[in-house]
Design a protein around this motif. Structure first.
Motif, PDB file in Angstrom:
ATOM      1  N   GLU A  75      -3.677   3.790   1.757  1.00  0.00           N
ATOM      2  CA  GLU A  75      -4.087   3.828   3.437  1.00  0.00           C
ATOM      3  C   GLU A  75      -4.302   5.302   3.560  1.00  0.00           C
ATOM      4  O   GLU A  75      -3.083   5.912   3.286  1.00  0.00           O
ATOM      5  CB  GLU A  75      -3.076   3.283   4.094  1.00  0.00           C
ATOM      6  N   HIS A 116       0.772  -1.122  -0.271  1.00  0.00           N
ATOM      7  CA  HIS A 116      -0.091   0.156  -0.059  1.00  0.00           C
ATOM      8  C   HIS A 116       0.925   1.150   0.189  1.00  0.00           C
ATOM      9  O   HIS A 116       2.202   1.382   0.123  1.00  0.00           O
ATOM     10  CB  HIS A 116      -1.100   0.153   1.234  1.00  0.00           C
ATOM     11  N   GLU A 138       7.871   1.252   4.845  1.00  0.00           N
ATOM     12  CA  GLU A 138       7.246   0.079   5.685  1.00  0.00           C
ATOM     13  C   GLU A 138       7.259  -1.119   5.121  1.00  0.00           C
ATOM     14  O   GLU A 138       7.212  -1.558   3.790  1.00  0.00           O
ATOM     15  CB  GLU A 138       5.725   0.551   5.973  1.00  0.00           C
ATOM     16  N   ALA A 150       4.591   0.965   1.348  1.00  0.00           N
ATOM     17  CA  ALA A 150       4.987  -0.322   2.381  1.00  0.00           C
ATOM     18  C   ALA A 150       4.877  -1.378   1.315  1.00  0.00           C
ATOM     19  O   ALA A 150       4.276  -1.579   0.290  1.00  0.00           O
ATOM     20  CB  ALA A 150       3.575  -0.696   3.090  1.00  0.00           C
ATOM     21  N   HIS A 175       4.053   7.223   3.511  1.00  0.00           N
ATOM     22  CA  HIS A 175       5.156   5.998   3.338  1.00  0.00           C
ATOM     23  C   HIS A 175       4.532   5.059   2.083  1.00  0.00           C
ATOM     24  O   HIS A 175       3.562   5.099   1.613  1.00  0.00           O
ATOM     25  CB  HIS A 175       5.121   5.453   4.601  1.00  0.00           C
TER      26      HIS A 175
HETATM   27 ZN    ZN Z   1       1.084   1.915   6.196  1.00  0.00          ZN
END
Ligand code: ZN
Length: 133
Positions: A53, A6, A127, A79, A77
């Motif tokens: 997200e 994500h 992440e 991921a 971020h």
């Molecule tokens: Zn995340």
């Protein structure tokens, strides 16, 4: 690393952002979840093989509120999904990447997560996430 699981976007008003991303992606969020350990509330959208997200901080003392006061809203971020987060953390540490949390923690969406410090990744917060089985 398997794929981009994500992309996390820091928002200051989750309700407004949910509406906007529902229109943009033409789908509703499939989940909204408060992550007490992080002091954030998140909402997830599926976008084919990956997810978006949206993350809003609760109050002042959390990483998202700090991020927004420094940078404004935006991409927070990226991921990556991994099969074995402990293995990947060890592998990356050996290569000199700076891992933010030494032990994986429970993140949103039923995942074990770990963050890599942006100073070691061209100023992109990375992440790692592993599905909890
Ligand atoms: Zn995340």
């Amino acid at each position: 690393m398997k794929k981009i699981e994500h992309i996390g976007i820091a928002v200051s008003n989750l309700e407004e952002a949910n509406k906007l991303y529902s229109s943009l992606l033409n789908t509703k969020p499939y989940k909204q979840e408060t992550v007490d350990s992080e002091g954030v509330v998140t909402s997830f959208f599926t976008c084919k093989d990956t997810k978006i997200e949206l993350i809003q901080g609760i109050g002042e003392n959390n990483s998202i509120a700090k991020f927004i006061s420094k940078n404004g809203e935006g991409i927070h971020h990226i991921a990556f999904e991994v099969d074995d987060i402990i293995y990947e953390m060890k592998r990356l540490k050996k290569l000199g990447f700076k891992v933010i949390n030494d032990v994986p923690k429970k993140g949103a969406d039923n995942k074990l997560i770990c963050f890599i410090h942006p100073k070691s990744t061209n100023y992109v917060l990375i992440e790692l996430c592993q599905k909890i089985k």
